[in-house]
Design an enzyme around this catalytic site. Structure first.
Site, short mmCIF file in Angstrom:
data_model
loop_
_atom_site.label_atom_id
_atom_site.label_comp_id
_atom_site.label_asym_id
_atom_site.label_seq_id
_atom_site.Cartn_x
_atom_site.Cartn_y
_atom_site.Cartn_z
N ASP A 103 -10.39 -6.98 10.92
CA ASP A 103 -10.23 -8.40 11.28
C ASP A 103 -11.38 -8.88 12.15
OD1 ASP A 103 -9.27 -6.60 13.14
OD2 ASP A 103 -7.51 -7.77 13.70
N ASP A 129 0.83 -1.21 0.00
CA ASP A 129 0.00 0.00 0.00
C ASP A 129 0.86 1.26 0.00
OD1 ASP A 129 -2.54 -0.81 -0.34
OD2 ASP A 129 -3.16 -0.68 1.76
O1 UPG Z 1 -3.70 1.20 4.64
C1 UPG Z 1 -3.16 0.21 5.13
C2 UPG Z 1 -2.88 0.12 6.52
C3 UPG Z 1 -2.25 -1.01 7.01
N1 UPG Z 1 -1.90 -2.03 6.15
C4 UPG Z 1 -1.21 -3.24 6.67
O2 UPG Z 1 -1.98 -3.78 7.71
C5 UPG Z 1 -1.13 -4.51 8.59
C6 UPG Z 1 -1.53 -4.23 10.03
O3 UPG Z 1 -1.15 -2.92 10.35
P1 UPG Z 1 -0.30 -2.59 11.66
O4 UPG Z 1 -0.04 -1.14 11.68
O5 UPG Z 1 0.85 -3.52 11.74
O6 UPG Z 1 -1.40 -2.90 12.75
P2 UPG Z 1 -1.40 -3.89 14.00
O7 UPG Z 1 -2.16 -3.16 15.06
O8 UPG Z 1 -0.09 -4.39 14.36
O9 UPG Z 1 -2.31 -5.08 13.41
C7 UPG Z 1 -3.39 -5.68 14.09
O10 UPG Z 1 -4.59 -4.91 13.97
C8 UPG Z 1 -5.05 -4.72 12.62
C9 UPG Z 1 -6.41 -4.03 12.70
O11 UPG Z 1 -6.34 -2.83 13.36
C10 UPG Z 1 -5.22 -6.05 11.90
O12 UPG Z 1 -5.43 -5.77 10.54
C11 UPG Z 1 -3.97 -6.89 12.01
O13 UPG Z 1 -4.18 -8.15 11.43
C12 UPG Z 1 -3.61 -7.05 13.47
O14 UPG Z 1 -2.40 -7.78 13.61
C13 UPG Z 1 0.31 -4.10 8.26
O15 UPG Z 1 0.93 -5.18 7.60
C14 UPG Z 1 0.13 -2.92 7.32
O16 UPG Z 1 1.15 -2.88 6.38
C15 UPG Z 1 -2.18 -1.97 4.80
O17 UPG Z 1 -1.86 -2.88 4.05
N2 UPG Z 1 -2.80 -0.84 4.33
#
Ligand code: UPG
Length: 662
Positions: A374, A138
């Site tokens: 999720d 993204d």
């Molecule tokens: O516009 C976006 C925003 C995020 N991501 C991806 O989404 C993932 C999760 O984002 P991150 O910032 O790492 O969030 P976390 O809080 O660590 O993730 C948790 O929380 C998210 C929801 O808030 C879920 O999607 C994830 O599966 C869960 O592990 C990452 O790989 C990002 O690269 C995208 O692909 N596009």
């Protein structure tokens, strides 16, 4: 042995020792009944509202406690027998597996880390022609594309090496950081050094390119894929970029031992400033559209590390016939279409307009409109009759990054709490949406998360009002000498001891538990509180959801402090102002009461009898807040609380104390 002579792939075992947990829960229930009785029967004549507030906060804590008890009442453990898979199914009968890796910003999620993740999943012990790995970018970064291109070459060495040495973990970055060179076997040691050197060279090339910030012209010439960036205006304004770096159907796509490689695809879906891209949910749906290829009714689906049946994600209802049909589907490895024409044809599927007026994001795929896509998607899948089970193999199936700074953790939890409460208020609330197909206990399991936001009000009340009333001279608890104090003490102490025992039993340490308690309070007083404010602003139409990506980079100093379990503040944030103000206010309360010269020794005993529980609560809060005082007054490193936050918090805490005393 199963009914028809076949070996089951997993076994369900009920948890043991439940009698202890149930006795504990029953005794806390009795304690709560006594507290309620005391609150009602000793209702004060003056200052009634603070008393009512305490009672409401306690009722909320009790309600939340009952939900967690119901969810934990009858747990089961799944014991999985992964090795039986190969004896039950022929290789050709195994289902195709698509793995989606998401990245969104090369500064917060460095390309070396992303490709290490990709290499780790490519090395799964699964027939490679049944495995496809998709990277969604993204951030639409040619640096990430370059890194993936490098990784596609390195995979030819890495995959056979993983097979030969039974490498664990299969991420090269994690492996070379944690595993020493094999010394017993000279041949293996030599191979180990060669692969390590090749990996290090690749890493250095990717990192220096990332530092440079662009891919030089001579490298761009090496792959036609880079031409796609000629049409990229910015990361928020570009057409779809789709590149099949390894086509698993191609007989020439082999590693150095001649074994097939899994398919590897790079995708940056189309983005236009005027069209919402739906964060990670949009990225996952673009991948879904593109790829061809437990105890309470199951655990909740919480994003990372989940394996789904394609049918469940695509909006279908669960039925036995559907499963039999999908198992009978054969995977055809013949090349019908060339990779280049697939690239061209499939770009449309990753365009901004493809999903317009389609059920994608609504009835199909990952759900839109929520920052915890999720949880929302999980509720919808499970309400269509699909069930989930935990797969708990001995070797961890997935390892991920956790935030290393306090602010990252608090912001991450704010996003989760905000999205969760939004679900509770929406038509997707599990009690409404899932009531027909989801077991009640599964609906309650989701509610443990969905109720994070309301938790903040009860906690904020409990950490502020008793100290405020202590300064004002209002008693909120029974006297120390009164037997009514016993249920209060019992509930608080036994509840915490149970949490400590559970934590240690699951492999944690006492210090780890203590830090968890701190984080428990900090999250409730800041993340959940800020999430509540954002939810209110959103309901009134003043703000929109934002997905703040959790940073996954840490410098050496920060890493060292993290290893030493030192809390990392470093930056100025309104969340830290709230934390520091509450910490200072409780400290002032304790100091004022402790140093009050007007109270002689006799009176001191009386004061302690009347206000003993409030003083004890204040002491506990001061103890919990020790890292905050340290961060404000004693630390010199860059992880300390900035002076501006300290000064602001002192002013707010002094103001609150003055208001309480005069
Ligand atoms: O516009 C976006 C925003 C995020 N991501 C991806 O989404 C993932 C999760 O984002 P991150 O910032 O790492 O969030 P976390 O809080 O660590 O993730 C948790 O929380 C998210 C929801 O808030 C879920 O999607 C994830 O599966 C869960 O592990 C990452 O790989 C990002 O690269 C995208 O692909 N596009």
């Amino acid at each position: 042995m199963g009914k028809n002579g076949y070996l089951p792939l997993f076994e369900t075992r009920p948890a043991r020792g439940l009698v202890f947990f149930r006795s504990y829960a029953a005794s806390i229930f009795i304690g709560i009944c006594f507290i309620c009785f005391h609150r009602v029967s000793y209702f004060p004549v003056t200052e009634r509202w603070v008393w009512v507030g305490m009672f409401v906060a306690e009722l909320w804590f009790s309600f939340y406690f009952f939900i967690t008890v119901i969810v934990k009442w009858n747990p089961v453990f799944r014991c999985t027998f992964k090795d039986r898979l190969s004896s039950r199914f022929e290789e050709e009968e195994l289902l195709g597996v698509d793995i989606f890796v998401c990245t969104a910003d090369p500064r917060l999620e460095p390309p070396t880390m992303v490709v290490s993740t990709v290499l780790s999943v490519m090395a799964y012990d699964y027939p490679p022609h049944k495995l496809s790995v998709y990277l969604s970018d993204d951030g639409c970064s040619d640096l990430t594309f370059y890194a993936l291109l490098e990784a596609s070459g390195f995979a030819q060495l890495w995959l056979p090496f993983c097979r030969k040495l039974k490498v664990e973990p299969t991420s090269p970055e994690a492996y070379f950081q944690t595993t020493p060179e094999p010394v017993d076997d000279a041949f293996m040691a030599n191979e180990w050094l060669i692969i390590k050197k090749t990996y290090e060279d690749m890493r250095i090339r990717i990192e220096s390119m990332t530092r440079l910030g662009k891919v030089p012209a001579d490298i761009r010439k090496e792959h036609k894929g880079f031409d796609e960036w000629d049409f990229v205006v910015s990361r928020h304004d570009h057409p779809s970029i789709l590149q099949i770096l390894i086509d698993g159907r191609d007989p020439n796509a082999i590693d150095i031992e001649g074994k097939a490689l899994p398919t590897l695809v790079y995708l940056a879906r189309e983005k236009r400033p005027q069209i919402h891209h739906n964060f990670k949910a949009g990225a996952l749906n673009a991948l879904l559209e593109l790829a061809g290829f437990d105890g309470n009714g199951g655990p909740c689906y919480i994003g990372t590390g989940c394996v789904h049946r394609r049918e469940s994600l695509c909006g279908m209802k669960y039925s036995k016939e559907l499963i039999v049909e999908s198992m009978a589907m054969k995977y055809d490895r013949k090349i019908i279409e060339k990779a280049s024409s697939i690239e061209e044809n499939c770009k449309a599927l990753a365009s901004c307009t493809y999903e317009e007026n389609t059920p994608w994001g609504k009835e199909m795929g990952v759900k839109y409109g929520c920052v915890v896509e999720d949880i929302l998607t999980g509720i919808c899948i499970q309400s269509r009759g699909w069930r989930s089970v935990y797969l708990t193999p001995q070797r961890e199936a997935f390892l991920g990054m956790v935030p290393t700074t306090l602010l990252d953790t608090l912001v991450q939890h704010k996003r989760w709490a905000e999205g969760d409460f939004q679900i509770f208020l929406s038509k997707h609330c599990p009690f409404v949406y899932g009531c027909q197909n989801m077991p009640l206990k599964l609906q309650l399991s989701y509610c443990i998360y969905l109720f994070w936001v309301p938790n903040c009000f009860a906690t904020l009340y409990y950490v502020f009002v008793p100290s405020f009333c202590l300064l004002k001279g209002i008693s909120l608890f029974p006297k120390i000498s009164s037997s009514w104090g016993i249920p209060y003490l019992y509930v608080i102490v036994v509840h915490r001891v149970q949490s400590l025992v559970e934590f240690v039993w699951l492999g944690g340490t006492v210090r780890g538990w203590l830090n968890e308690q701190r984080m428990w309070m900090f999250k409730r007083t800041t993340s959940y509180f800020f999430a509540a404010i954002d939810n209110i602003l959103k309901l009134c139409g003043f703000s929109k959801s934002a997905f703040i990506i959790t940073g996954k980079v840490a410098d050496d100093d920060l890493n060292r402090r993290y290893e030493q379990e030192s809390m990392e503040f470093g930056t100025s944030s309104p969340m830290f102002t709230v934390l520091a103000t509450l910490a200072l206010f409780n400290l002032f309360g304790l100091v004022v009461v402790g140093t009050n010269k007007a109270i002689n020794d006799d009176a001191r005993i009386k004061v302690f009898d009347i206000f003993g529980f409030q003083i004890l609560l204040c002491c506990v809060l001061v103890f919990v807040n020790l890292p905050i005082y340290q961060g404000m007054f004693f630390r010199k490193d860059s992880g300390k609380i900035p002076a501006s936050v300290t000064l602001r918090s002192i002013a707010f805490a002094l103001l609150a104390s003055t208001l309480a005393m005069y």
